[in-house]
Design a protein around this motif. Sequence first.
Motif, PDB file in Angstrom:
ATOM      1  N   ASP A   1       0.701  -1.226   0.082  1.00  0.00           N
ATOM      2  CA  ASP A   1      -0.046   0.009   0.119  1.00  0.00           C
ATOM      3  C   ASP A   1       0.960   1.242   0.053  1.00  0.00           C
ATOM      4  O   ASP A   1       1.474   1.617   1.068  1.00  0.00           O
ATOM      5  CB  ASP A   1      -0.901   0.011   1.026  1.00  0.00           C
ATOM      6  N   ALA A   2       1.021   1.798  -1.036  1.00  0.00           N
ATOM      7  CA  ALA A   2       2.005   3.051  -1.216  1.00  0.00           C
ATOM      8  C   ALA A   2       1.327   4.229  -0.290  1.00  0.00           C
ATOM      9  O   ALA A   2       2.046   4.903  -0.093  1.00  0.00           O
ATOM     10  CB  ALA A   2       2.000   3.359  -2.865  1.00  0.00           C
ATOM     11  N   ASN A   3       0.333   4.247  -0.286  1.00  0.00           N
ATOM     12  CA  ASN A   3      -0.471   5.373   0.725  1.00  0.00           C
ATOM     13  C   ASN A   3      -0.424   4.968   2.204  1.00  0.00           C
ATOM     14  O   ASN A   3      -1.122   5.864   2.999  1.00  0.00           O
ATOM     15  CB  ASN A   3      -1.800   5.590   0.150  1.00  0.00           C
ATOM     16  N   ALA A   4       0.165   3.755   2.707  1.00  0.00           N
ATOM     17  CA  ALA A   4       0.356   3.498   4.006  1.00  0.00           C
ATOM     18  C   ALA A   4       0.727   4.704   5.057  1.00  0.00           C
ATOM     19  O   ALA A   4       0.323   4.658   6.104  1.00  0.00           O
ATOM     20  CB  ALA A   4       0.947   2.090   4.227  1.00  0.00           C
ATOM     21  N   PHE A   5       1.673   5.509   4.718  1.00  0.00           N
ATOM     22  CA  PHE A   5       2.130   6.459   5.492  1.00  0.00           C
ATOM     23  C   PHE A   5       1.849   7.865   4.885  1.00  0.00           C
ATOM     24  O   PHE A   5       2.413   8.709   5.228  1.00  0.00           O
ATOM     25  CB  PHE A   5       3.747   6.340   5.598  1.00  0.00           C
ATOM     26  N   GLY A   6       0.640   8.009   4.263  1.00  0.00           N
ATOM     27  CA  GLY A   6       0.045   9.179   3.619  1.00  0.00           C
ATOM     28  C   GLY A   6       0.837   9.542   2.488  1.00  0.00           C
ATOM     29  O   GLY A   6       1.818   8.935   1.965  1.00  0.00           O
ATOM     30  N   ARG A   7       0.719  10.988   2.606  1.00  0.00           N
ATOM     31  CA  ARG A   7       1.059  11.817   1.112  1.00  0.00           C
ATOM     32  C   ARG A   7       1.978  12.902   1.592  1.00  0.00           C
ATOM     33  O   ARG A   7       1.659  13.490   2.636  1.00  0.00           O
ATOM     34  CB  ARG A   7       0.098  11.948   0.164  1.00  0.00           C
ATOM     35  N   ASP A   8       2.902  13.341   0.998  1.00  0.00           N
ATOM     36  CA  ASP A   8       3.680  14.533   1.114  1.00  0.00           C
ATOM     37  C   ASP A   8       2.933  15.811   0.634  1.00  0.00           C
ATOM     38  O   ASP A   8       1.895  15.751  -0.114  1.00  0.00           O
ATOM     39  CB  ASP A   8       5.168  14.757   0.412  1.00  0.00           C
TER      40      ASP A   8
ATOM     41  N   THR B   1       3.271  17.339  -1.907  1.00  0.00           N
ATOM     42  CA  THR B   1       2.939  17.573  -3.474  1.00  0.00           C
ATOM     43  C   THR B   1       2.076  16.465  -3.817  1.00  0.00           C
ATOM     44  O   THR B   1       1.553  16.516  -4.713  1.00  0.00           O
ATOM     45  CB  THR B   1       4.283  17.400  -4.231  1.00  0.00           C
ATOM     46  N   GLY B   2       1.498  15.795  -3.087  1.00  0.00           N
ATOM     47  CA  GLY B   2       0.643  14.842  -3.108  1.00  0.00           C
ATOM     48  C   GLY B   2       1.047  13.382  -3.480  1.00  0.00           C
ATOM     49  O   GLY B   2       0.323  12.347  -3.585  1.00  0.00           O
ATOM     50  N   ALA B   3       2.429  13.241  -3.347  1.00  0.00           N
ATOM     51  CA  ALA B   3       3.114  11.981  -3.801  1.00  0.00           C
ATOM     52  C   ALA B   3       3.091  11.054  -2.315  1.00  0.00           C
ATOM     53  O   ALA B   3       3.284  11.475  -1.342  1.00  0.00           O
ATOM     54  CB  ALA B   3       4.510  12.101  -4.185  1.00  0.00           C
ATOM     55  N   PRO B   4       2.764   9.881  -2.556  1.00  0.00           N
ATOM     56  CA  PRO B   4       2.772   8.768  -1.445  1.00  0.00           C
ATOM     57  C   PRO B   4       4.278   8.940  -0.805  1.00  0.00           C
ATOM     58  O   PRO B   4       5.275   8.832  -1.397  1.00  0.00           O
ATOM     59  CB  PRO B   4       2.560   7.471  -1.984  1.00  0.00           C
TER      60      PRO B   4
ATOM     61  N   GLU C   1      10.438   8.256  -0.991  1.00  0.00           N
ATOM     62  CA  GLU C   1      11.318   7.775  -0.338  1.00  0.00           C
ATOM     63  C   GLU C   1      12.070   6.651  -1.015  1.00  0.00           C
ATOM     64  O   GLU C   1      12.936   6.344  -0.355  1.00  0.00           O
ATOM     65  CB  GLU C   1      11.063   7.751   1.118  1.00  0.00           C
ATOM     66  N   GLU C   2      11.477   5.904  -1.883  1.00  0.00           N
ATOM     67  CA  GLU C   2      11.928   4.880  -2.408  1.00  0.00           C
ATOM     68  C   GLU C   2      12.049   3.767  -1.683  1.00  0.00           C
ATOM     69  O   GLU C   2      13.117   3.139  -1.347  1.00  0.00           O
ATOM     70  CB  GLU C   2      13.022   4.852  -3.305  1.00  0.00           C
ATOM     71  N   VAL C   3      11.079   3.575  -0.717  1.00  0.00           N
ATOM     72  CA  VAL C   3      11.030   2.579   0.374  1.00  0.00           C
ATOM     73  C   VAL C   3      10.823   1.031  -0.238  1.00  0.00           C
ATOM     74  O   VAL C   3       9.956   0.749  -0.858  1.00  0.00           O
ATOM     75  CB  VAL C   3       9.992   2.767   1.234  1.00  0.00           C
ATOM     76  N   THR C   4      12.103   0.342   0.205  1.00  0.00           N
ATOM     77  CA  THR C   4      11.936  -1.205  -0.225  1.00  0.00           C
ATOM     78  C   THR C   4      11.461  -2.061   0.720  1.00  0.00           C
ATOM     79  O   THR C   4      11.024  -3.088   0.186  1.00  0.00           O
ATOM     80  CB  THR C   4      13.548  -1.298  -0.890  1.00  0.00           C
ATOM     81  N   SER C   5      11.678  -1.605   2.003  1.00  0.00           N
ATOM     82  CA  SER C   5      11.135  -2.300   3.084  1.00  0.00           C
ATOM     83  C   SER C   5      11.069  -1.553   4.133  1.00  0.00           C
ATOM     84  O   SER C   5      11.262  -0.494   4.367  1.00  0.00           O
ATOM     85  CB  SER C   5      11.844  -3.666   3.445  1.00  0.00           C
ATOM     86  N   LEU C   6       9.967  -2.160   5.050  1.00  0.00           N
ATOM     87  CA  LEU C   6       9.710  -1.285   6.153  1.00  0.00           C
ATOM     88  C   LEU C   6       9.676  -2.312   7.332  1.00  0.00           C
ATOM     89  O   LEU C   6       8.972  -3.394   7.190  1.00  0.00           O
ATOM     90  CB  LEU C   6       8.481  -0.290   6.261  1.00  0.00           C
ATOM     91  N   LEU C   7       9.897  -1.854   8.602  1.00  0.00           N
ATOM     92  CA  LEU C   7       9.921  -2.491   9.891  1.00  0.00           C
ATOM     93  C   LEU C   7       9.252  -1.671  11.060  1.00  0.00           C
ATOM     94  O   LEU C   7       9.431  -0.707  11.062  1.00  0.00           O
ATOM     95  CB  LEU C   7      11.291  -2.895  10.454  1.00  0.00           C
ATOM     96  N   CYS C   8       8.049  -2.339  11.362  1.00  0.00           N
ATOM     97  CA  CYS C   8       7.193  -1.688  12.431  1.00  0.00           C
ATOM     98  C   CYS C   8       6.955  -2.373  13.673  1.00  0.00           C
ATOM     99  O   CYS C   8       6.632  -3.424  13.526  1.00  0.00           O
ATOM    100  CB  CYS C   8       6.083  -1.143  11.818  1.00  0.00           C
ATOM    101  N   ILE C   9       7.618  -1.929  14.819  1.00  0.00           N
ATOM    102  CA  ILE C   9       7.481  -2.612  16.130  1.00  0.00           C
ATOM    103  C   ILE C   9       6.921  -1.912  17.100  1.00  0.00           C
ATOM    104  O   ILE C   9       7.069  -0.676  17.431  1.00  0.00           O
ATOM    105  CB  ILE C   9       9.177  -2.904  16.384  1.00  0.00           C
TER     106      ILE C   9
END
Length: 97
Positions: free
Chosen positions: A18-25, A27-30, A35-43
């Motif tokens: 989900d490209a919109n999982a952390f909102g938009r900046d 300019t409206g970009a996810p 940030e070209e996120v390839t993986s994320l870790l949420c703890i």
Amino acid sequence: MADALDDGVSALRVSPPDANAFGRDATGAPVLVREEVTSLLCIPLRVSPTSPVLGALTLFRTGGRIAFEMAEAGAADRVSRHIALALSRPRVREADA
């Protein structure tokens, strides 16, 4: 991130779906795309497995770097417990110090 906050469950996502999982900046970009996120870790931040969740530690891996590995997730889990301990300590006011 909802898994960490609502259920107290860590999440490791490779190529977050989900490209919109952390909102938009502004300019409206996810954010994840910008940030070209390839993986994320949420703890979840909590002192023990049975204590309430105080927040979440979220880490992004960006650019051409490889996804987070389980060893990194383990290290981040230990860091999250230290953060939770610091957050749960009673605050000392300057006048009392």
